[in-house]
Design a protein around this motif. Structure first.
Motif, PDB file in Angstrom:
ATOM      1  N   PRO A  26     -22.559  22.194  -0.609  1.00  0.00           N
ATOM      2  CA  PRO A  26     -23.707  21.307  -0.413  1.00  0.00           C
ATOM      3  C   PRO A  26     -23.394  20.202   0.586  1.00  0.00           C
ATOM      4  CG  PRO A  26     -22.938  21.303  -2.706  1.00  0.00           C
ATOM      5  CD  PRO A  26     -21.945  22.068  -1.910  1.00  0.00           C
ATOM      6  N   LEU A  27     -24.395  19.825   1.356  1.00  0.00           N
ATOM      7  CA  LEU A  27     -24.247  18.698   2.271  1.00  0.00           C
ATOM      8  C   LEU A  27     -24.621  17.425   1.526  1.00  0.00           C
ATOM      9  CD1 LEU A  27     -25.879  20.183   5.492  1.00  0.00           C
ATOM     10  CD2 LEU A  27     -23.476  20.033   4.906  1.00  0.00           C
ATOM     11  N   ASP A  32     -28.919  17.795   2.661  1.00  0.00           N
ATOM     12  CA  ASP A  32     -28.750  19.114   2.058  1.00  0.00           C
ATOM     13  C   ASP A  32     -29.991  19.987   2.220  1.00  0.00           C
ATOM     14  OD1 ASP A  32     -26.903  20.786   0.700  1.00  0.00           O
ATOM     15  OD2 ASP A  32     -28.217  20.687  -1.043  1.00  0.00           O
ATOM     16  N   ARG A  35     -29.532  22.222   5.079  1.00  0.00           N
ATOM     17  CA  ARG A  35     -28.339  23.079   5.122  1.00  0.00           C
ATOM     18  C   ARG A  35     -28.706  24.464   5.630  1.00  0.00           C
ATOM     19  NH1 ARG A  35     -25.425  25.186   0.027  1.00  0.00           N
ATOM     20  NH2 ARG A  35     -27.017  23.927  -0.946  1.00  0.00           N
ATOM     21  N   PRO A 137     -34.191  24.510   6.295  1.00  0.00           N
ATOM     22  CA  PRO A 137     -32.925  25.119   6.717  1.00  0.00           C
ATOM     23  C   PRO A 137     -33.003  25.782   8.084  1.00  0.00           C
ATOM     24  CG  PRO A 137     -33.295  25.608   4.431  1.00  0.00           C
ATOM     25  CD  PRO A 137     -34.533  24.916   4.923  1.00  0.00           C
ATOM     26  N   GLY A 140     -32.233  23.140  10.529  1.00  0.00           N
ATOM     27  CA  GLY A 140     -30.791  22.927  10.497  1.00  0.00           C
ATOM     28  C   GLY A 140     -30.064  24.030  11.249  1.00  0.00           C
TER      29      GLY A 140
END
Lengths: 162, 302
Positions: A26-27, A32, A35, A137, A140
Protein backbone atom coordinates in the motif's frame (compact mmCIF):
# COMPACT_ATOMS: atom_id res chain seq x y z
CA UNK A 1 20.29 -13.50 -32.40
CA UNK A 2 18.52 -14.61 -35.56
CA UNK A 3 19.21 -18.29 -35.01
CA UNK A 4 18.36 -18.24 -31.31
CA UNK A 5 14.89 -19.16 -30.21
CA UNK A 6 13.05 -17.16 -27.58
CA UNK A 7 15.36 -16.43 -24.70
CA UNK A 8 15.04 -14.83 -21.34
CA UNK A 9 11.65 -16.19 -20.33
CA UNK A 10 12.79 -15.94 -16.73
CA UNK A 11 13.18 -12.16 -17.12
CA UNK A 12 9.52 -11.91 -18.17
CA UNK A 13 8.41 -14.19 -15.35
CA UNK A 14 10.36 -12.33 -12.70
CA UNK A 15 9.15 -8.96 -13.97
CA UNK A 16 5.60 -10.16 -13.36
CA UNK A 17 6.52 -11.53 -9.95
CA UNK A 18 8.10 -8.24 -8.97
CA UNK A 19 5.11 -6.30 -10.31
CA UNK A 20 2.74 -8.42 -8.23
CA UNK A 21 4.82 -7.89 -5.09
CA UNK A 22 5.24 -4.14 -5.62
CA UNK A 23 1.56 -3.83 -6.47
CA UNK A 24 0.47 -5.31 -3.15
CA UNK A 25 2.37 -2.76 -1.06
CA UNK A 26 0.00 0.00 0.00
CA UNK A 27 1.05 3.57 -0.65
CA UNK A 28 0.83 6.12 2.17
CA UNK A 29 -2.48 7.86 2.82
CA UNK A 30 -4.67 9.17 0.04
CA UNK A 31 -1.98 8.33 -2.50
CA UNK A 32 -3.05 4.71 -2.19
CA UNK A 33 -6.10 5.41 -4.33
CA UNK A 34 -3.74 6.00 -7.24
CA UNK A 35 -1.69 2.84 -6.66
CA UNK A 36 -1.15 1.54 -10.18
CA UNK A 37 -1.81 -2.01 -11.25
CA UNK A 38 1.83 -2.79 -12.05
CA UNK A 39 0.99 -6.27 -13.36
CA UNK A 40 -1.24 -4.80 -16.07
CA UNK A 41 1.48 -2.32 -17.01
CA UNK A 42 4.22 -4.95 -17.24
CA UNK A 43 1.81 -6.88 -19.44
CA UNK A 44 1.40 -3.87 -21.73
CA UNK A 45 5.17 -3.55 -21.94
CA UNK A 46 5.78 -7.13 -23.04
CA UNK A 47 2.94 -6.93 -25.55
CA UNK A 48 4.59 -3.84 -27.02
CA UNK A 49 8.10 -5.19 -27.01
CA UNK A 50 7.55 -8.82 -28.00
CA UNK A 51 4.10 -9.03 -29.61
CA UNK A 52 5.07 -12.15 -31.57
CA UNK A 53 5.88 -13.93 -28.35
CA UNK A 54 3.72 -12.39 -25.67
CA UNK A 55 0.15 -12.20 -26.87
CA UNK A 56 -3.45 -12.58 -25.88
CA UNK A 57 -3.23 -16.19 -24.74
CA UNK A 58 -0.26 -15.61 -22.44
CA UNK A 59 -1.92 -12.52 -21.02
CA UNK A 60 -5.05 -14.51 -20.32
CA UNK A 61 -2.99 -17.01 -18.33
CA UNK A 62 -1.32 -14.21 -16.36
CA UNK A 63 -4.78 -12.83 -15.66
CA UNK A 64 -5.93 -16.20 -14.38
CA UNK A 65 -3.04 -16.31 -11.91
CA UNK A 66 -3.85 -12.75 -10.85
CA UNK A 67 -7.47 -13.83 -10.29
CA UNK A 68 -6.31 -16.47 -7.88
CA UNK A 69 -3.72 -14.20 -6.32
CA UNK A 70 -6.20 -11.41 -5.65
CA UNK A 71 -9.12 -13.67 -4.84
CA UNK A 72 -11.21 -12.40 -7.74
CA UNK A 73 -13.69 -14.40 -9.76
CA UNK A 74 -11.87 -16.96 -11.91
CA UNK A 75 -11.70 -15.29 -15.32
CA UNK A 76 -12.24 -11.70 -14.25
CA UNK A 77 -8.70 -10.40 -14.68
CA UNK A 78 -8.11 -13.06 -17.35
CA UNK A 79 -10.76 -11.44 -19.51
CA UNK A 80 -9.57 -7.91 -18.78
CA UNK A 81 -5.93 -8.76 -19.44
CA UNK A 82 -6.80 -10.55 -22.69
CA UNK A 83 -8.61 -7.39 -23.84
CA UNK A 84 -5.65 -5.28 -22.70
CA UNK A 85 -3.25 -7.46 -24.66
CA UNK A 86 -5.52 -7.29 -27.69
CA UNK A 87 -5.55 -3.49 -27.65
CA UNK A 88 -1.80 -3.32 -27.20
CA UNK A 89 -0.89 -5.92 -29.80
CA UNK A 90 -3.16 -4.34 -32.41
CA UNK A 91 -1.63 -0.89 -31.90
CA UNK A 92 1.94 -1.78 -30.94
CA UNK A 93 3.44 -0.54 -34.23
CA UNK A 94 2.12 2.96 -33.62
CA UNK A 95 2.76 3.12 -29.89
CA UNK A 96 6.30 1.80 -30.12
CA UNK A 97 7.50 4.87 -32.01
CA UNK A 98 6.27 7.29 -29.37
CA UNK A 99 8.42 8.61 -26.56
CA UNK A 100 7.62 7.10 -23.14
CA UNK A 101 5.66 10.20 -22.12
CA UNK A 102 3.46 10.07 -25.19
CA UNK A 103 3.04 6.34 -24.75
CA UNK A 104 1.75 7.07 -21.29
CA UNK A 105 -1.44 8.55 -22.74
CA UNK A 106 -2.20 5.42 -24.74
CA UNK A 107 -1.43 3.40 -21.63
CA UNK A 108 -3.92 5.52 -19.71
CA UNK A 109 -6.66 4.74 -22.22
CA UNK A 110 -5.85 1.00 -22.20
CA UNK A 111 -5.79 0.88 -18.40
CA UNK A 112 -9.09 2.75 -18.20
CA UNK A 113 -10.71 0.20 -20.51
CA UNK A 114 -9.22 -2.67 -18.49
CA UNK A 115 -10.42 -1.12 -15.23
CA UNK A 116 -13.92 -0.61 -16.54
CA UNK A 117 -14.06 -4.26 -17.63
CA UNK A 118 -12.88 -5.50 -14.22
CA UNK A 119 -15.37 -3.36 -12.32
CA UNK A 120 -18.16 -4.07 -14.72
CA UNK A 121 -17.75 -7.76 -13.88
CA UNK A 122 -17.59 -6.89 -10.17
CA UNK A 123 -20.82 -4.96 -10.63
CA UNK A 124 -22.51 -7.94 -12.25
CA UNK A 125 -21.72 -10.16 -9.25
CA UNK A 126 -23.02 -7.61 -6.77
CA UNK A 127 -20.14 -5.24 -6.01
CA UNK A 128 -20.84 -2.14 -8.07
CA UNK A 129 -18.27 0.65 -7.64
CA UNK A 130 -19.75 3.43 -5.56
CA UNK A 131 -17.84 6.37 -6.95
CA UNK A 132 -15.42 7.29 -9.71
CA UNK A 133 -12.32 6.61 -7.63
CA UNK A 134 -11.96 3.13 -9.00
CA UNK A 135 -10.52 4.66 -12.16
CA UNK A 136 -7.75 6.44 -10.25
CA UNK A 137 -5.20 3.57 -10.52
CA UNK A 138 -5.18 4.10 -14.29
CA UNK A 139 -4.00 7.69 -13.73
CA UNK A 140 -1.33 6.39 -11.37
CA UNK A 141 -0.37 3.92 -14.06
CA UNK A 142 0.01 6.70 -16.60
CA UNK A 143 2.36 8.59 -14.28
CA UNK A 144 4.36 5.46 -13.53
CA UNK A 145 4.61 4.28 -17.12
CA UNK A 146 7.78 6.14 -18.26
CA UNK A 147 9.69 4.77 -15.26
CA UNK A 148 8.47 1.24 -15.86
CA UNK A 149 9.17 1.50 -19.57
CA UNK A 150 12.77 2.59 -19.06
CA UNK A 151 13.48 -0.04 -16.41
CA UNK A 152 11.98 -2.88 -18.43
CA UNK A 153 13.61 -1.74 -21.69
CA UNK A 154 17.03 -1.68 -20.05
CA UNK A 155 16.38 -5.08 -18.49
CA UNK A 156 15.27 -6.48 -21.83
CA UNK A 157 18.36 -5.17 -23.60
CA UNK A 158 20.73 -6.22 -20.84
CA UNK A 159 19.42 -9.77 -20.62
CA UNK A 160 18.74 -9.91 -24.38
CA UNK A 161 15.18 -11.06 -24.10
CA UNK A 162 13.88 -11.79 -27.58
CA UNK B 1 9.41 2.63 -55.86
CA UNK B 2 10.97 5.06 -53.48
CA UNK B 3 7.68 6.87 -53.16
CA UNK B 4 5.82 3.64 -52.49
CA UNK B 5 7.92 2.52 -49.59
CA UNK B 6 6.95 5.11 -46.98
CA UNK B 7 3.27 4.73 -47.79
CA UNK B 8 3.56 0.99 -47.31
CA UNK B 9 5.23 1.56 -43.98
CA UNK B 10 2.49 3.94 -42.94
CA UNK B 11 0.01 1.30 -43.96
CA UNK B 12 1.91 -1.16 -41.73
CA UNK B 13 1.34 1.08 -38.75
CA UNK B 14 -2.40 0.64 -39.03
CA UNK B 15 -2.61 -3.04 -39.89
CA UNK B 16 -4.98 -4.93 -37.74
CA UNK B 17 -4.40 -8.61 -37.31
CA UNK B 18 -7.75 -10.36 -37.81
CA UNK B 19 -6.44 -13.52 -36.14
CA UNK B 20 -5.91 -11.56 -32.94
CA UNK B 21 -9.55 -10.50 -32.95
CA UNK B 22 -10.63 -14.11 -33.31
CA UNK B 23 -8.26 -15.10 -30.50
CA UNK B 24 -9.67 -12.40 -28.26
CA UNK B 25 -13.18 -13.62 -28.93
CA UNK B 26 -12.25 -17.16 -27.93
CA UNK B 27 -10.48 -16.14 -24.73
CA UNK B 28 -13.29 -13.78 -23.75
CA UNK B 29 -15.84 -16.54 -24.31
CA UNK B 30 -13.78 -18.92 -22.19
CA UNK B 31 -13.50 -16.31 -19.42
CA UNK B 32 -17.23 -15.72 -19.40
CA UNK B 33 -17.94 -19.45 -19.18
CA UNK B 34 -15.41 -19.81 -16.36
CA UNK B 35 -16.79 -16.85 -14.42
CA UNK B 36 -20.32 -18.14 -14.73
CA UNK B 37 -19.34 -21.60 -13.57
CA UNK B 38 -17.23 -20.19 -10.75
CA UNK B 39 -19.86 -17.75 -9.56
CA UNK B 40 -23.01 -19.82 -9.97
CA UNK B 41 -21.92 -23.38 -9.33
CA UNK B 42 -18.60 -23.01 -7.45
CA UNK B 43 -17.43 -25.87 -9.63
CA UNK B 44 -13.92 -24.63 -10.27
CA UNK B 45 -12.57 -25.10 -6.77
CA UNK B 46 -10.16 -27.77 -8.02
CA UNK B 47 -8.64 -25.37 -10.53
CA UNK B 48 -8.45 -22.70 -7.89
CA UNK B 49 -6.79 -25.12 -5.47
CA UNK B 50 -4.05 -25.99 -7.93
CA UNK B 51 -3.43 -22.39 -8.96
CA UNK B 52 -3.52 -21.04 -5.43
CA UNK B 53 -0.96 -23.60 -4.33
CA UNK B 54 1.20 -22.36 -7.17
CA UNK B 55 0.66 -18.77 -6.02
CA UNK B 56 1.52 -19.56 -2.40
CA UNK B 57 5.24 -18.69 -2.67
CA UNK B 58 4.32 -15.51 -4.53
CA UNK B 59 2.12 -14.44 -1.64
CA UNK B 60 4.94 -15.04 0.77
CA UNK B 61 7.18 -12.94 -1.43
CA UNK B 62 4.55 -10.22 -1.48
CA UNK B 63 4.54 -10.17 2.30
CA UNK B 64 8.30 -9.85 2.41
CA UNK B 65 8.52 -6.02 2.26
CA UNK B 66 6.21 -5.60 5.25
CA UNK B 67 7.94 -8.39 7.13
CA UNK B 68 11.33 -6.82 6.51
CA UNK B 69 10.01 -3.47 7.66
CA UNK B 70 8.70 -4.98 10.89
CA UNK B 71 11.90 -6.91 11.42
CA UNK B 72 13.98 -3.79 10.90
CA UNK B 73 11.92 -1.65 13.22
CA UNK B 74 12.06 -4.39 15.87
CA UNK B 75 15.76 -5.08 15.52
CA UNK B 76 17.07 -1.60 15.02
CA UNK B 77 15.01 -0.04 17.79
CA UNK B 78 17.15 1.54 20.44
CA UNK B 79 17.81 -0.13 23.77
CA UNK B 80 15.93 2.58 25.61
CA UNK B 81 12.88 2.14 23.42
CA UNK B 82 12.92 -1.61 23.94
CA UNK B 83 13.27 -1.28 27.68
CA UNK B 84 10.41 1.17 27.74
CA UNK B 85 8.23 -1.13 25.68
CA UNK B 86 9.18 -4.03 27.89
CA UNK B 87 8.18 -2.15 31.00
CA UNK B 88 4.92 -1.11 29.41
CA UNK B 89 4.11 -4.66 28.38
CA UNK B 90 4.95 -6.01 31.83
CA UNK B 91 2.63 -3.48 33.40
CA UNK B 92 -0.10 -4.48 30.98
CA UNK B 93 0.54 -8.13 31.72
CA UNK B 94 0.06 -7.58 35.45
CA UNK B 95 -3.08 -5.62 34.79
CA UNK B 96 -4.50 -8.24 32.46
CA UNK B 97 -3.62 -11.06 34.84
CA UNK B 98 -5.53 -9.31 37.58
CA UNK B 99 -8.50 -8.97 35.27
CA UNK B 100 -8.19 -12.59 34.25
CA UNK B 101 -8.49 -13.77 37.85
CA UNK B 102 -11.75 -11.93 38.14
CA UNK B 103 -12.87 -13.35 34.82
CA UNK B 104 -12.18 -16.94 35.84
CA UNK B 105 -14.39 -16.54 38.88
CA UNK B 106 -17.09 -14.86 36.83
CA UNK B 107 -16.93 -17.54 34.16
CA UNK B 108 -17.28 -20.31 36.72
CA UNK B 109 -20.16 -18.50 38.35
CA UNK B 110 -21.80 -17.87 35.02
CA UNK B 111 -21.54 -21.51 34.06
CA UNK B 112 -23.05 -22.56 37.38
CA UNK B 113 -25.94 -20.15 36.98
CA UNK B 114 -26.50 -21.26 33.43
CA UNK B 115 -26.58 -24.88 34.47
CA UNK B 116 -29.15 -23.93 37.08
CA UNK B 117 -31.22 -22.34 34.32
CA UNK B 118 -30.56 -25.37 32.13
CA UNK B 119 -29.48 -23.28 29.19
CA UNK B 120 -26.61 -24.62 27.16
CA UNK B 121 -24.32 -21.92 25.93
CA UNK B 122 -20.92 -23.05 24.87
CA UNK B 123 -18.10 -20.59 24.95
CA UNK B 124 -15.81 -21.35 22.05
CA UNK B 125 -12.07 -20.88 22.28
CA UNK B 126 -9.83 -19.39 19.64
CA UNK B 127 -8.20 -22.33 17.95
CA UNK B 128 -5.83 -20.93 15.41
CA UNK B 129 -3.90 -17.83 14.50
CA UNK B 130 -3.68 -16.99 10.81
CA UNK B 131 -1.75 -14.29 9.06
CA UNK B 132 -2.99 -12.01 6.35
CA UNK B 133 -1.55 -12.76 2.93
CA UNK B 134 -3.34 -10.30 0.71
CA UNK B 135 -6.19 -7.83 0.55
CA UNK B 136 -8.56 -7.76 -2.36
CA UNK B 137 -7.46 -5.28 -5.01
CA UNK B 138 -11.05 -4.23 -5.49
CA UNK B 139 -11.64 -1.37 -3.02
CA UNK B 140 -15.37 -2.09 -2.76
CA UNK B 141 -15.06 -5.74 -1.88
CA UNK B 142 -13.68 -6.43 1.57
CA UNK B 143 -12.18 -9.86 1.23
CA UNK B 144 -8.89 -10.90 2.78
CA UNK B 145 -6.67 -13.87 2.04
CA UNK B 146 -5.34 -15.85 5.01
CA UNK B 147 -2.39 -18.21 5.14
CA UNK B 148 -4.34 -21.16 6.56
CA UNK B 149 -6.55 -23.50 4.61
CA UNK B 150 -8.46 -26.76 4.67
CA UNK B 151 -5.31 -28.57 5.67
CA UNK B 152 -5.29 -26.64 8.95
CA UNK B 153 -8.93 -27.45 9.60
CA UNK B 154 -10.57 -24.26 8.39
CA UNK B 155 -14.12 -24.49 7.13
CA UNK B 156 -16.55 -22.21 5.36
CA UNK B 157 -18.50 -20.13 7.86
CA UNK B 158 -15.81 -20.14 10.53
CA UNK B 159 -15.82 -16.89 12.54
CA UNK B 160 -12.72 -14.71 12.32
CA UNK B 161 -11.70 -12.33 15.11
CA UNK B 162 -8.80 -10.15 16.04
CA UNK B 163 -7.79 -9.17 19.56
CA UNK B 164 -10.42 -6.42 19.63
CA UNK B 165 -13.47 -7.98 18.10
CA UNK B 166 -15.21 -9.69 15.24
CA UNK B 167 -13.64 -9.28 11.81
CA UNK B 168 -15.65 -11.54 9.56
CA UNK B 169 -16.04 -15.12 8.46
CA UNK B 170 -14.43 -17.61 6.11
CA UNK B 171 -16.20 -17.84 2.77
CA UNK B 172 -13.83 -19.98 0.80
CA UNK B 173 -11.14 -22.47 1.71
CA UNK B 174 -8.31 -23.74 -0.44
CA UNK B 175 -5.80 -26.35 0.57
CA UNK B 176 -3.30 -23.90 2.06
CA UNK B 177 -5.08 -20.56 1.98
CA UNK B 178 -8.58 -19.29 2.59
CA UNK B 179 -10.64 -16.20 1.91
CA UNK B 180 -12.54 -14.33 4.57
CA UNK B 181 -15.24 -11.73 4.08
CA UNK B 182 -15.06 -8.75 6.42
CA UNK B 183 -18.09 -7.48 8.32
CA UNK B 184 -17.83 -4.20 6.39
CA UNK B 185 -18.25 -5.87 2.99
CA UNK B 186 -21.44 -4.59 1.34
CA UNK B 187 -22.67 -8.18 1.02
CA UNK B 188 -22.24 -9.09 4.66
CA UNK B 189 -24.78 -8.99 7.46
CA UNK B 190 -23.98 -9.86 11.04
CA UNK B 191 -26.67 -10.61 13.65
CA UNK B 192 -25.93 -8.36 16.62
CA UNK B 193 -27.37 -7.11 19.84
CA UNK B 194 -27.00 -3.80 21.60
CA UNK B 195 -25.24 -4.76 24.77
CA UNK B 196 -26.93 -2.20 27.03
CA UNK B 197 -30.52 -2.83 26.04
CA UNK B 198 -30.45 -6.24 24.39
CA UNK B 199 -32.18 -4.98 21.25
CA UNK B 200 -31.44 -7.29 18.35
CA UNK B 201 -30.69 -6.23 14.79
CA UNK B 202 -28.21 -6.75 12.01
CA UNK B 203 -24.98 -4.95 11.29
CA UNK B 204 -24.75 -4.46 7.55
CA UNK B 205 -21.47 -3.79 5.80
CA UNK B 206 -21.29 -0.54 3.89
CA UNK B 207 -18.03 -0.84 1.99
CA UNK B 208 -16.31 1.59 4.37
CA UNK B 209 -13.90 0.16 6.91
CA UNK B 210 -15.20 2.55 9.57
CA UNK B 211 -18.94 2.07 9.09
CA UNK B 212 -21.61 -0.48 9.80
CA UNK B 213 -25.28 0.16 9.27
CA UNK B 214 -27.96 -0.93 11.72
CA UNK B 215 -31.31 -1.27 9.97
CA UNK B 216 -34.76 -1.98 11.41
CA UNK B 217 -34.38 -0.17 14.71
CA UNK B 218 -37.59 1.72 15.45
CA UNK B 219 -37.50 5.43 16.19
CA UNK B 220 -38.62 4.91 19.77
CA UNK B 221 -35.89 2.40 20.57
CA UNK B 222 -33.35 3.35 23.20
CA UNK B 223 -30.07 3.71 21.32
CA UNK B 224 -27.32 6.14 22.23
CA UNK B 225 -24.01 7.09 20.70
CA UNK B 226 -21.35 4.97 22.38
CA UNK B 227 -23.50 1.88 22.85
CA UNK B 228 -21.50 -1.30 22.45
CA UNK B 229 -22.64 -3.89 19.92
CA UNK B 230 -22.00 -7.57 20.47
CA UNK B 231 -22.78 -10.64 18.41
CA UNK B 232 -26.20 -12.01 19.24
CA UNK B 233 -25.53 -15.60 18.26
CA UNK B 234 -28.56 -15.68 15.99
CA UNK B 235 -28.01 -17.51 12.76
CA UNK B 236 -25.76 -19.98 14.53
CA UNK B 237 -22.64 -18.83 12.81
CA UNK B 238 -21.06 -16.49 15.30
CA UNK B 239 -20.89 -17.31 18.98
CA UNK B 240 -22.69 -14.94 21.30
CA UNK B 241 -21.24 -11.95 23.05
CA UNK B 242 -18.20 -11.01 21.03
CA UNK B 243 -17.67 -7.26 20.56
CA UNK B 244 -18.49 -5.91 17.12
CA UNK B 245 -18.55 -2.13 17.29
CA UNK B 246 -19.79 1.01 18.93
CA UNK B 247 -22.61 3.25 17.81
CA UNK B 248 -21.26 6.49 16.37
CA UNK B 249 -24.33 8.19 14.93
CA UNK B 250 -28.04 8.05 15.66
CA UNK B 251 -30.47 10.01 13.50
CA UNK B 252 -34.19 9.93 14.12
CA UNK B 253 -36.21 10.75 11.07
CA UNK B 254 -39.88 11.34 11.95
CA UNK B 255 -40.81 10.56 8.34
CA UNK B 256 -39.49 7.03 8.35
CA UNK B 257 -40.40 4.17 10.68
CA UNK B 258 -36.78 3.31 11.46
CA UNK B 259 -33.90 5.28 12.86
CA UNK B 260 -30.71 5.67 10.91
CA UNK B 261 -27.94 4.22 13.03
CA UNK B 262 -24.29 3.95 12.12
CA UNK B 263 -21.66 2.09 14.09
CA UNK B 264 -17.91 1.78 13.91
CA UNK B 265 -16.27 -1.65 14.11
CA UNK B 266 -13.99 -2.17 17.11
CA UNK B 267 -11.52 -4.15 15.06
CA UNK B 268 -9.16 -2.10 12.91
CA UNK B 269 -10.26 -3.69 9.70
CA UNK B 270 -7.91 -1.80 7.42
CA UNK B 271 -4.91 -2.67 9.56
CA UNK B 272 -5.25 -6.38 10.08
CA UNK B 273 -2.12 -8.48 10.19
CA UNK B 274 -3.03 -11.46 12.33
CA UNK B 275 -6.43 -12.95 12.99
CA UNK B 276 -7.88 -15.56 15.35
CA UNK B 277 -10.14 -18.32 14.14
CA UNK B 278 -12.85 -19.66 16.40
CA UNK B 279 -14.18 -23.15 16.66
CA UNK B 280 -17.90 -22.55 16.56
CA UNK B 281 -20.98 -24.48 17.53
CA UNK B 282 -21.22 -27.86 15.79
CA UNK B 283 -24.12 -26.94 13.54
CA UNK B 284 -22.07 -24.24 11.84
CA UNK B 285 -19.16 -26.54 11.14
CA UNK B 286 -20.90 -28.20 8.25
CA UNK B 287 -19.15 -26.63 5.29
CA UNK B 288 -22.22 -26.69 3.07
CA UNK B 289 -24.16 -23.45 3.12
CA UNK B 290 -22.61 -20.51 1.28
CA UNK B 291 -21.69 -17.94 3.88
CA UNK B 292 -23.21 -14.83 2.46
CA UNK B 293 -25.89 -12.44 3.54
CA UNK B 294 -28.86 -14.72 3.61
CA UNK B 295 -27.23 -17.50 5.54
CA UNK B 296 -25.55 -15.23 8.06
CA UNK B 297 -28.68 -13.25 8.60
CA UNK B 298 -31.10 -16.13 8.81
CA UNK B 299 -32.78 -15.69 12.14
CA UNK B 300 -33.16 -18.64 14.46
CA UNK B 301 -35.14 -19.11 17.59
CA UNK B 302 -33.19 -17.72 20.50
Amino acid sequence: MTTARSTGGWVIASSFLLAFVVGSIPLPGELDRFRPDWVAMVLIYWCLALPYRFGIGTSWLVGLLVDVGRGALLGQYALAFAALAYLTVQTHRRIRVFSPWRQAFSVLVFLLIEQVLVFWISGVIGYPPRDGWYLAPAVGGMIGWPLLFIVLRDARQYFQVT
Amino acid sequence: MAALKPSRRIHDLFTVNPRATLQLGLWVALSIVMMTVDHRYHALNGVRDVLSTAMYPVHYLARLPTDIQTWLSENLAGRAALLEENARLREKQVFLNAQLQKLTILEAENRRLRSLLESAVNTPEPVLIAELLAVDFDPYRHHILLNRGRQHGLYVGQPVLDQQGVIGQIIHTDLLTSTAILITDPNHALPIQINRTGARTLALGTGHFQELELPHIPNNEDVKVGDVLVTSGMGGRFPRGYPVGTVTRVEFDPGSPFARIVAKPVAQLDRIREVLLLENAPDASKPTAPALTGAAAAPKKP
